[in-house]
Design a protein around this motif. Structure first.
Motif: not given
Length: 387
Positions: A217-220, A225-232
Motif C-alpha cells: 500500500d505504501l509503495n502504491t 503520488t509521483v504520477f500525480l506530480q508528473k500530471s501536475n
C-alpha cells in the motif's frame, strides 16, 4: 435584462444558499470573488448601455411613426437620414458595449490564470513534500525497527554455524527475503527451546505483521503520488502556455513565471490599455467594422482557451481527490492496529494525517468554483441557456 437576472441569481445561489435546511455556505473563495466582481461589473456596463440604447430605440420609434405619416418627400428624406444615423449610433453602442465587456472578461481571465497557476505551484510543493521513497522504505521494512534488529542479531549469534548462512547486502535489505531468512533462522535454531522461540516470535510478530500489511500500500501511495506530480507538471505547463496565448494579442512577451516572480502584472495591464485604445479608435471609425471585429475576437478567443483549461484543471483535481481518498482507505485498513499500536511508527500516523489534510485541500483550496459548463457561459459570454 434576462442575462443580468441570471447572473445575479446564480451568484446569490453560490454564495448565500447552502443545502436545504442548512445555513449559509463557507465564505467565497478567491475565484468566486473574482466571478462576483465580474458579474457586478458586467451588470453595471449592461445597465449603462441599456439606458443609452433605450433612448435611441424610442427615437427610432418616433422616426418610424413619422415615416408612415403623409409627409412631403423632403421631410421623408430628412427622417430617413435621421433613422440611419440612429441605427448607426445603435450599432456603435453595441460594439462599444461588447468592447467594454470584453475588457472586463479579459482582465478577470488573467486574474483567474494567476490564481490557478498559484494553485498548481502549491500542489507541486505538496507533492514534493509527501513521504519520499526512503521514508516509505523505513516504515515498511522491518530492518528499520529496533526490536526486529535485536531479535535478528540474537538469531545470528545463536544460529547453527554449520547449516546457517548470511544474506547478501541486497537481499538483507529486501523486506520479504529478510523476513523469510529471520523466520527460517528462528525455527532452525536448535539451541533454543520452544518457549524461547515463541518469545522471540512474539517480539517480532507485530512488526512483521504491520510491515507486510502496509508494504504494498505504501509503495502504491508513493508511485501514484509521483504520477500525480508528473500530471501536475503537465497542468502547470498548460497554464503557462495559456498565459502566452492569452497575452499574445496585447503584445506582452514575458512568461507567466517571469511575470509572477517580478510582479509585472501592472505591465500586462498597460499593454491591455494600449490595446483597448486601439480598439476604441477603431470603434470611432464607422467604416472599419471589420477591424473592430478582429480586435474584439483577439480578446475573446483567449477566454475560450481559458474555458478549456479550467475543464482540464478540474478533471485533474477530481482525479487527485479520488486518489487521496483511496490512499486514506489504504492507510486506515490495517486490521491489527489496536493490538499492534505500539509498533506503528510516528511517520505512518503523520502520513495519514497529511493525507487527510490533502483531501480537504483538494476539495477546497485547490479546487476552483464550478464555473465551467453553462455557468461559465453565462458569466464569460453572457449566454443564458433559458433565453
Amino acid at each position: 435584462m434576462k442575462i443580468q437576472f441570471a447572473i445575479i441569481f446564480l451568484f446569490r445561489t453560490l454564495i448565500t444558499l447552502g443545502s436545504p435546511g442548512q445555513g449559509p455556505t463557507s465564505p467565497p473563495t478567491e475565484i468566486e470573488v473574482l466571478m462576483l466582481q465580474l458579474a457586478t461589473e458586467m451588470k453595471d456596463i449592461q445597465q449603462k448601455y441599456d439606458l443609452l440604447t433605450e433612448q435611441i430605440h424610442q427615437d427610432l420609434q418616433v422616426m418610424r411613426s413619422n415615416l408612415t405619416a403623409n409627409l412631403s418627400k423632403r421631410n421623408q428624406i430628412e427622417y430617413l437620414v435621421k433613422k440611419d444615423v440612429l441605427n448607426w449610433q445603435l450599432d456603435s453602442l453595441r460594439l462599444k458595449e461588447q468592447s467594454d465587456i470584453s475588457k472586463i472578461r479579459y482582465i478577470k481571465g488573467l486574474e483567474i490564470i494567476r490564481l490557478l497557476y498559484d494553485k498548481t505551484l502549491s500542489l507541486d510543493h505538496h507533492f514534493s513534500s509527501v513521504t519520499t521513497l526512503n521514508e516509505i522504505h523505513k516504515i515498511s521494512n522491518p530492518n528499520h525497527y529496533g526490536e526486529f534488529r535485536k531479535v535478528k542479531e540474537l538469531l545470528i549469534d545463536k544460529r547453527d554455524k554449520k547449516h546457517g548462512f548470511d544474506l547478501t547486502k541486497i537481499l538483507g535489505d529486501n523486506v520479504y527475503a529478510s523476513i523469510t531468512h529471520s523466520l527460517i533462522s528462528l525455527f532452525n535454531n536448535n539451541s533454543a527451546s520452544k518457549a524461547e522461540k515463541e518469545s522471540e516470535l512474539k517480539q517480532m510478530e507485530c512488526i512483521l505483521d504491520f510491515t507486510l500489511s502496509v508494504h504494498n500500500d505504501l509503495n502504491t501511495i508513493y508511485f501514484e503520488t509521483v504520477f500525480l506530480q508528473k500530471s501536475n507538471e503537465n497542468v502547470m505547463k498548460a497554464v503557462q502556455q495559456l498565459f502566452v496565448d492569452f497575452t499574445k494579442p496585447i503584445g506582452y512577451g514575458r512568461s507567466l513565471s517571469d511575470c509572477r516572480n517580478s510582479d509585472d502584472w501592472g505591465s500586462v495591464r498597460e499593454h491591455l490599455n494600449r490595446y483597448i485604445i486601439e480598439l476604441d479608435r477603431a470603434l470611432q471609425n464607422p467604416t472599419d467594422k471589420r477591424e473592430v471585429l478582429k480586435l474584439q475576437i483577439n480578446l475573446e478567443f483567449p477566454i475560450d482557451r481559458l474555458l478549456q483549461f479550467i475543464t482540464e484543471y478540474n478533471a485533474f483535481i477530481d482525479q487527485g481527490a479520488k486518489f487521496y481518498e483511496k490512499f486514506e482507505i489504504m492507510l486506515n485498513s490495517y486490521p491489527n492496529e489496536q493490538q499492534c499500536q505500539t509498533v506503528i511508527p510516528i511517520a505512518y500516523n503523520k502520513l495519514r494525517e497529511s493525507i487527510g489534510i490533502a483531501i480537504d485541500k483538494f476539495n477546497t483550496a485547490y479546487k476552483p468554483v464550478e464555473i465551467n459548463g453553462s455557468k461559465m457561459k453565462e458569466i464569460l459570454y453572457g449566454i443564458n441557456e433559458y433565453d
